[in-house]
Design a protein around this motif. Structure first.
Motif, PDB file in Angstrom:
ATOM      1  N   ASP A 179     -29.604  45.449 -75.120  1.00  0.00           N
ATOM      2  CA  ASP A 179     -30.813  45.672 -74.331  1.00  0.00           C
ATOM      3  C   ASP A 179     -31.523  46.969 -74.719  1.00  0.00           C
ATOM      4  O   ASP A 179     -32.620  47.242 -74.247  1.00  0.00           O
ATOM      5  CB  ASP A 179     -30.515  45.641 -72.828  1.00  0.00           C
ATOM      6  N   CYS A 180     -30.886  47.777 -75.587  1.00  0.00           N
ATOM      7  CA  CYS A 180     -31.542  48.974 -76.119  1.00  0.00           C
ATOM      8  C   CYS A 180     -32.292  48.677 -77.409  1.00  0.00           C
ATOM      9  O   CYS A 180     -32.954  49.566 -77.958  1.00  0.00           O
ATOM     10  CB  CYS A 180     -30.514  50.074 -76.416  1.00  0.00           C
ATOM     11  N   GLY A 181     -32.134  47.469 -77.920  1.00  0.00           N
ATOM     12  CA  GLY A 181     -32.746  47.133 -79.190  1.00  0.00           C
ATOM     13  C   GLY A 181     -31.846  47.373 -80.385  1.00  0.00           C
ATOM     14  O   GLY A 181     -32.279  47.223 -81.538  1.00  0.00           O
ATOM     15  N   ILE A 182     -30.586  47.754 -80.123  1.00  0.00           N
ATOM     16  CA  ILE A 182     -29.642  47.973 -81.223  1.00  0.00           C
ATOM     17  C   ILE A 182     -29.255  46.619 -81.809  1.00  0.00           C
ATOM     18  O   ILE A 182     -28.904  45.697 -81.074  1.00  0.00           O
ATOM     19  CB  ILE A 182     -28.390  48.713 -80.715  1.00  0.00           C
ATOM     20  N   PRO A 183     -29.327  46.468 -83.127  1.00  0.00           N
ATOM     21  CA  PRO A 183     -29.029  45.163 -83.746  1.00  0.00           C
ATOM     22  C   PRO A 183     -27.596  44.707 -83.481  1.00  0.00           C
ATOM     23  O   PRO A 183     -26.673  45.516 -83.419  1.00  0.00           O
ATOM     24  CB  PRO A 183     -29.239  45.429 -85.248  1.00  0.00           C
ATOM     25  N   LYS A 184     -27.438  43.389 -83.342  1.00  0.00           N
ATOM     26  CA  LYS A 184     -26.104  42.833 -83.127  1.00  0.00           C
ATOM     27  C   LYS A 184     -25.184  43.120 -84.313  1.00  0.00           C
ATOM     28  O   LYS A 184     -23.964  43.232 -84.143  1.00  0.00           O
ATOM     29  CB  LYS A 184     -26.200  41.325 -82.897  1.00  0.00           C
TER      30      LYS A 184
END
Length: 254
Positions: A179-184
């Protein structure tokens, strides 16, 4: 400046830190664990970096790790960029220096409602730093700020109690960072790094079955060549010990 002591009934460090964050009223927040050592002038060095323009949201300083009473080299902050999300991804993937609680100064505005995960057996600091870092501008201070005391036995013990269920619990909290935009992909790399660490601890303590299970998890994660080699090496070690088990001989004195 007056010192205010806040009593806590929290069962882990994260909960106590969260209680302090709820009570914080000043623009800058500095945290250090009771069993670590702040070096004279360290906080002033961090504060000095907040005067640069544009003002950073977070300042990371150097620290020394003292493991089982032995001093290691100072860990210098390096590899950070101007992009918060890039820093957060690199931090999770182990491509930039880790941050010790006590080596960083954070603006209260940058923390906002972010809190430490509670109830996790390990790596809760990493999840907190990654979340804050994902949206923070950052500066570094090369001066040593603190000494971080580590007991290797106590550190390894965290990975031996209910290893599977605790890992799944931690992984669930890790995946919330999307939800922070950090890639999976960065989260997957972190899973592999922690799984490899758990495998190494269980191998060292003779639990080859658990070591093999976590090594499989580590092998499934995206890895740099160095980690690929580490996985191969431990896979060979496990196979060798299964084929040629070490027999312990007890000598009885008479």
């Amino acid at each position: 400046m007056p010192l205010r002591v806040i009593r806590s009934s929290c069962r882990d460090a994260g909960g106590s830190r969260n209680l302090a964050l709820e009570q914080a009223r000043f623009p800058w927040i500095y945290m250090i664990d009771a069993d670590d050592l702040h070096l004279e002038g360290g906080l002033r060095a961090l504060l000095a970096e907040t005067n640069i323009q544009p003002m950073p949201d977070m300042v990371v300083g150097a620290y020394r790790r003292r493991t089982d009473g032995v001093d290691r080299q100072f860990k210098m902050p390096s590899g950070y960029t101007a992009a918060g999300l890039t820093n957060a991804s690199a931090y999770l993937e182990g491509r930039i220096r880790s941050i010790a609680v006590g080596s960083a100064l954070i603006a209260r505005r940058a923390i906002g409602e972010t809190r430490f995960p509670t109830g996790l057996p390990y790596d809760e600091d990493t999840l907190f730093w990654a979340r804050v870092m994902s949206r923070a501008s950052l500066a570094v201070a090369s001066r040593p700020i603190m000494i971080y005391f580590v007991s290797s036995e106590r550190s390894d013990d965290r990975f031996t109690v209910k290893p599977v269920s605790r890992f799944l619990q931690w992984r669930l909290a890790l995946r919330e960072l999307t939800d922070c935009g950090i890639p999976k992909s960065s989260l997957k790399v972190r899973e592999g790094l922690v799984a490899l660490k758990i495998a190494r601890v269980h191998y060292a303590r003779g639990d080859l079955e658990t070591a093999a299970k976590f090594l499989t998890v580590a092998e499934a994660a995206p890895r740099v060549p160095a980690d690929i080699w580490r996985c191969m090496r431990y896979r060979l070690k496990i196979a060798a010990r299964r084929r040629f088990p070490v027999h312990r001989i007890q000598l009885q004195s008479v």
